[in-house]
Design a protein around this motif. Structure first.
Motif, PDB file in Angstrom:
ATOM      1  N   MET A   1       1.183  -0.929  -0.278  1.00 13.89           N
ATOM      2  CA  MET A   1       0.135  -0.339   0.269  1.00 13.89           C
ATOM      3  C   MET A   1       0.548   1.370  -0.005  1.00 13.89           C
ATOM      4  O   MET A   1       2.041   0.979   0.433  1.00 13.89           O
ATOM      5  CB  MET A   1      -1.330   0.090   1.053  1.00 13.89           C
ATOM      6  CG  MET A   1      -1.656   0.905   0.959  1.00 13.89           C
ATOM      7  SD  MET A   1      -3.113   0.997   2.445  1.00 13.89           S
ATOM      8  CE  MET A   1      -3.813  -0.297   2.396  1.00 13.89           C
ATOM      9  N   LYS A   2       0.266   1.956  -0.760  1.00 15.09           N
ATOM     10  CA  LYS A   2       1.247   3.394  -1.088  1.00 15.09           C
ATOM     11  C   LYS A   2       1.394   4.347   0.330  1.00 15.09           C
ATOM     12  O   LYS A   2      -0.006   3.982   1.109  1.00 15.09           O
ATOM     13  CB  LYS A   2       0.600   4.135  -1.925  1.00 15.09           C
ATOM     14  CG  LYS A   2       0.548   3.691  -3.904  1.00 15.09           C
ATOM     15  CD  LYS A   2       0.694   4.339  -4.511  1.00 15.09           C
ATOM     16  CE  LYS A   2       0.458   3.801  -6.190  1.00 15.09           C
ATOM     17  NZ  LYS A   2      -0.152   4.828  -7.118  1.00 15.09           N
ATOM     18  N   PRO A   3       1.912   5.277   0.658  1.00 15.80           N
ATOM     19  CA  PRO A   3       2.210   5.849   2.113  1.00 15.80           C
ATOM     20  C   PRO A   3       1.249   6.587   2.063  1.00 15.80           C
ATOM     21  O   PRO A   3       1.064   6.416   3.529  1.00 15.80           O
ATOM     22  CB  PRO A   3       3.526   6.335   2.128  1.00 15.80           C
ATOM     23  CG  PRO A   3       4.874   5.794   0.966  1.00 15.80           C
ATOM     24  CD  PRO A   3       3.800   4.695   0.250  1.00 15.80           C
ATOM     25  N   LYS A   5      -1.836   6.472   1.255  1.00 12.82           N
ATOM     26  CA  LYS A   5      -2.849   5.909   1.004  1.00 12.82           C
ATOM     27  C   LYS A   5      -2.816   5.220   2.164  1.00 12.82           C
ATOM     28  O   LYS A   5      -4.317   5.002   3.438  1.00 12.82           O
ATOM     29  CB  LYS A   5      -3.027   4.619  -0.208  1.00 12.82           C
ATOM     30  CG  LYS A   5      -4.560   4.102   0.152  1.00 12.82           C
ATOM     31  CD  LYS A   5      -4.890   3.219  -1.090  1.00 12.82           C
ATOM     32  CE  LYS A   5      -6.388   2.486  -1.325  1.00 12.82           C
ATOM     33  NZ  LYS A   5      -6.152   1.570  -2.802  1.00 12.82           N
ATOM     34  N   ARG A   6      -2.459   4.577   3.005  1.00 12.49           N
ATOM     35  CA  ARG A   6      -2.170   3.983   4.258  1.00 12.49           C
ATOM     36  C   ARG A   6      -1.829   4.748   5.690  1.00 12.49           C
ATOM     37  O   ARG A   6      -3.404   4.299   5.817  1.00 12.49           O
ATOM     38  CB  ARG A   6      -0.751   3.458   4.766  1.00 12.49           C
ATOM     39  CG  ARG A   6      -0.848   2.889   6.059  1.00 12.49           C
ATOM     40  CD  ARG A   6       1.385   2.653   6.131  1.00 12.49           C
ATOM     41  NE  ARG A   6       1.088   0.698   4.982  1.00 12.49           N
ATOM     42  CZ  ARG A   6       1.627  -0.230   5.153  1.00 12.49           C
ATOM     43  NH1 ARG A   6       0.519  -0.255   6.772  1.00 12.49           N
ATOM     44  NH2 ARG A   6       1.459  -0.958   4.400  1.00 12.49           N
ATOM     45  N   LEU A   7      -1.385   6.680   5.080  1.00 14.01           N
ATOM     46  CA  LEU A   7      -1.746   7.353   5.687  1.00 14.01           C
ATOM     47  C   LEU A   7      -3.218   7.810   6.180  1.00 14.01           C
ATOM     48  O   LEU A   7      -4.219   8.309   7.904  1.00 14.01           O
ATOM     49  CB  LEU A   7      -1.074   8.687   5.908  1.00 14.01           C
ATOM     50  CG  LEU A   7      -1.407   9.894   6.634  1.00 14.01           C
ATOM     51  CD1 LEU A   7      -0.890   8.963   8.371  1.00 14.01           C
ATOM     52  CD2 LEU A   7      -0.041  11.055   6.143  1.00 14.01           C
ATOM     53  N   CYS A   8      -4.190   8.044   5.262  1.00 16.50           N
ATOM     54  CA  CYS A   8      -5.763   8.172   5.251  1.00 16.50           C
ATOM     55  C   CYS A   8      -5.909   7.449   5.896  1.00 16.50           C
ATOM     56  O   CYS A   8      -7.323   7.406   6.335  1.00 16.50           O
ATOM     57  CB  CYS A   8      -5.871   8.312   3.061  1.00 16.50           C
ATOM     58  SG  CYS A   8      -5.104   9.998   2.708  1.00 16.50           S
ATOM     59  N   CYS A   9      -5.903   5.748   5.688  1.00 18.76           N
ATOM     60  CA  CYS A   9      -7.037   4.866   6.013  1.00 18.76           C
ATOM     61  C   CYS A   9      -6.725   4.615   7.377  1.00 18.76           C
ATOM     62  O   CYS A   9      -7.402   4.611   8.110  1.00 18.76           O
ATOM     63  CB  CYS A   9      -6.457   3.536   5.466  1.00 18.76           C
ATOM     64  SG  CYS A   9      -6.705   3.213   3.627  1.00 18.76           S
ATOM     65  N   ARG A  10      -5.374   4.939   7.646  1.00 21.58           N
ATOM     66  CA  ARG A  10      -5.275   4.611   8.949  1.00 21.58           C
ATOM     67  C   ARG A  10      -5.752   5.898  10.474  1.00 21.58           C
ATOM     68  O   ARG A  10      -6.073   6.270  10.671  1.00 21.58           O
ATOM     69  CB  ARG A  10      -3.589   5.496   9.793  1.00 21.58           C
ATOM     70  CG  ARG A  10      -3.271   3.772   9.423  1.00 21.58           C
ATOM     71  CD  ARG A  10      -3.323   2.417  10.390  1.00 21.58           C
ATOM     72  NE  ARG A  10      -2.717   1.050  10.165  1.00 21.58           N
ATOM     73  CZ  ARG A  10      -3.449   0.080   8.836  1.00 21.58           C
ATOM     74  NH1 ARG A  10      -4.647   0.677   8.203  1.00 21.58           N
ATOM     75  NH2 ARG A  10      -2.660  -1.127   8.326  1.00 21.58           N
ATOM     76  N   GLN A  13      -9.420   5.224  10.262  1.00 19.63           N
ATOM     77  CA  GLN A  13      -9.823   4.501  11.058  1.00 19.63           C
ATOM     78  C   GLN A  13      -9.741   5.232  12.577  1.00 19.63           C
ATOM     79  O   GLN A  13     -10.158   4.687  13.536  1.00 19.63           O
ATOM     80  CB  GLN A  13      -8.611   3.078  11.159  1.00 19.63           C
ATOM     81  CG  GLN A  13      -9.118   2.056   9.987  1.00 19.63           C
ATOM     82  CD  GLN A  13      -8.126   1.446   9.161  1.00 19.63           C
ATOM     83  OE1 GLN A  13      -6.679   1.614   9.837  1.00 19.63           O
ATOM     84  NE2 GLN A  13      -7.743   0.180   9.127  1.00 19.63           N
ATOM     85  N   ARG A 390      -1.933 -10.258  -0.634  1.00 18.64           N
ATOM     86  CA  ARG A 390      -1.586  -8.494  -0.247  1.00 18.64           C
ATOM     87  C   ARG A 390      -1.007  -7.823  -1.795  1.00 18.64           C
ATOM     88  O   ARG A 390      -1.481  -5.962  -1.683  1.00 18.64           O
ATOM     89  CB  ARG A 390      -0.470  -8.778   0.196  1.00 18.64           C
ATOM     90  CG  ARG A 390      -0.621  -9.282   1.740  1.00 18.64           C
ATOM     91  CD  ARG A 390       0.127 -10.131   2.707  1.00 18.64           C
ATOM     92  NE  ARG A 390       1.299 -10.577   1.770  1.00 18.64           N
ATOM     93  CZ  ARG A 390       1.849 -10.777   2.471  1.00 18.64           C
ATOM     94  NH1 ARG A 390       2.032 -11.157   3.821  1.00 18.64           N
ATOM     95  NH2 ARG A 390       3.224 -11.499   1.652  1.00 18.64           N
ATOM     96  N   ARG A 391      -0.754  -8.520  -3.113  1.00 17.94           N
ATOM     97  CA  ARG A 391       0.077  -6.808  -3.731  1.00 17.94           C
ATOM     98  C   ARG A 391      -0.205  -7.349  -4.789  1.00 17.94           C
ATOM     99  O   ARG A 391      -0.192  -7.781  -6.003  1.00 17.94           O
ATOM    100  CB  ARG A 391       1.672  -7.197  -3.830  1.00 17.94           C
ATOM    101  CG  ARG A 391       1.578  -6.195  -4.287  1.00 17.94           C
ATOM    102  CD  ARG A 391       3.343  -5.766  -4.857  1.00 17.94           C
ATOM    103  NE  ARG A 391       4.295  -6.838  -4.586  1.00 17.94           N
ATOM    104  CZ  ARG A 391       5.347  -7.238  -4.620  1.00 17.94           C
ATOM    105  NH1 ARG A 391       6.338  -6.194  -3.974  1.00 17.94           N
ATOM    106  NH2 ARG A 391       6.018  -8.672  -4.867  1.00 17.94           N
TER     107      ARG A 391
END
Length: 470
Positions: A1-3, A5-10, A13, A390-391
């Motif tokens: 997952m791109k950084p 996108k990961r930041l937005c998801c976290r 949440q 996962r990818r």
């Protein structure tokens, strides 16, 4: 997952986790014990219901509903019965229930059965209080926001936990997409847990629904966000009870003590995952249910140990704790305990005749069905490496056309290796110069020959020496 996108998801949440702690969560009132269905007329009268709509499947409607309906009518109340619910209920069934409810002038719901009848009744009730919104428009969080008619849930399987959840999952029969309606108002007012209703449940259904409940408990327990002390306690108690009683209920369907314990375990697992949520196991299982009508409990049972293994070190500590609680392994390192817990799940599946993978995906009929719906044809062998879980990558544009006489030399893979990137009919390769069984000059669609092997990372021809998975 791109950084990013990961930041937005976290971030999403975290915000949702904080917000969920101030929501007015509630649980249905439990009416439990053998023979507790006799209290249903009293519950309906207490809710002010004069004419109740009973929602069930066909078999349950023919065997279990008549005595309940007779008790209701003997108490001076009226009842109408819809018994057209099937597994993975569809939008058209929801509309039939809604129309019948309004035509008959009902003022309450009684859902009798597994998760499908309860989800059907929930979605129909939502459509009644939100007549201007379709199921698609109510998909997601808090799209109903209206009190439902009085709702009583009577589970006849110990697995779905729908008698205590805020969700109803409905399938669009045209797109095969599953719509999850989630709102606090969807929680039933009462949950009647009568073990006598599950006494004649077939062993395979007992096994699959029991593993569904275990999946709810385990996924809620290993969740990172939205967990509370209550969800952890409920998940631990549910997991311990399932390990203790599922084998007994499977072996002896008339063991009412084990049956009652399984109903309570399913209820507690429902409480746990209503707050803490579920994960990748359910994400895959719901997709399979929408595309191929795979039984939800069976899909969960097959996928659970595979996904837990794939999580690896991220869940070792929590799975080690579950191993201790269930008595699977009480000594050793966290990794050893975690591995023992996953092995115990696999062993439980094996004892109850649950397969390690789902052959239904490789069935020719499903391949034709998927093609007709514009979905990948998974009736033929595909080529995917395990990392694609996962990818994944978008499928290529080209597709192999294999002759019927061609020997089946290609490796079949398990369900969890299937992704959009590796649809069963190979969408990337036209052939390979190194594979002498193919016509000369057919070439490689990805240009992945000996000097460009790194681009060949997902699929391969077994007869091609240059196409080695990366």
């Amino acid at each position: 997952m791109k950084p990013m996108k990961r930041l937005c998801c976290r971030a999403y949440q975290t915000v949702f986790d904080l917000g969920s702690r101030v929501l007015p969560w509630r649980k249905p009132e439990i009416v439990s014990g053998a023979g507790s269905t006799a209290k249903i007329p009293e519950l309906l009268r207490g809710c002010g219901v004069k004419k109740v709509m009973i929602v069930s499947g066909r078999h349950t409607g023919a065997v279990l509903v008549p005595p309940i309906r007779a008790q209701i009518e003997a108490a001076g109340l009226s009842a109408v019965h819809f018994d057209g619910v099937r597994a993975n209920p569809t939008i058209s069934v929801i509309e039939q229930v809604r129309e019948m409810y309004l035509t008959e002038g009902c003022d309450g719901f009684l859902a009798v059965g597994g998760g499908s009848p309860m989800d059907t009744a929930k979605a129909a009730a939502a459509r009644i209080v939100r007549p201007n919104r379709t199921v698609e428009q109510m998909t997601g969080l808090f799209k109903v926001m209206h009190a439902l008619p009085p709702f009583i849930a009577v589970p006849t399987t110990a697995g779905s936990g729908s008698e205590t959840t805020i969700a109803a999952v409905i399938t669009n029969e045209k797109t095969r997409h599953k719509h999850a309606i989630m709102d606090l108002c969807l929680v039933p007012r009462y949950a009647v847990l009568d073990a006598a209703l599950t006494e004649d449940l077939p062993p395979d259904t007992t096994a699959q629904t029991g593993m569904d409940a275990l999946t709810h408990a385990v996924e809620a327990y290993v969740s990172v966000h939205c967990t509370t002390k209550e969800t952890d306690r409920c998940a631990e108690e549910a997991t311990a009870a399932i390990f203790r009683c599922l084998d007994r209920a499977y072996t002896d369907g008339h063991d009412l003590e084990a049956r009652q314990e399984m109903l309570l375990a399913s209820f507690k697992a429902g409480v746990a995952f209503t707050r803490a949520g579920v994960g990748n196991v359910h994400a895959i299982a719901h997709t399979l249910g929408g595309l191929y009508n795979t039984a939800h409990g069976l899909a969960n049972a097959v996928i659970l140990p595979i996904v837990l293994t794939d999580y690896g070190a991220a869940v070792e500590e929590k799975l080690a704790r579950l191993a201790e609680i269930t008595g699977t392994k009480t000594t050793g390192t966290a990794r050893e305990k975690s591995g023992a817990f996953i092995s115990a799940i696999r062993a439980m599946n094996e004892r109850m005749g649950i397969p390690e993978h789902l052959d239904v995906i490789g069935h020719p009929a499903n391949g034709r069905l998927g093609a007709a719906r514009g979905k990948p044809d998974l009736s033929r062998p595909g080529f995917v490496r395990r990392g694609t879980l996962r990818r994944s990558h978008p499928p290529g544009r080209r597709q192999i056309k294999r002759k019927a006489s061609e020997p089946a030399r290609f490796r079949r893979f398990r369900l969890w290796e299937i992704t959009e990137a590796g649809s069963g009919s190979c969408r990337t390769w036209r052939g390979c110069r190194a594979d002498k069984t193919l016509p000369p000059g057919s070439g490689c669609a990805r240009r992945a020959c000996r000097d460009r092997r790194p681009t060949c990372r997902r699929i391969r021809f077994p007869g091609c020496s240059s196409c080695i998975p990366g």
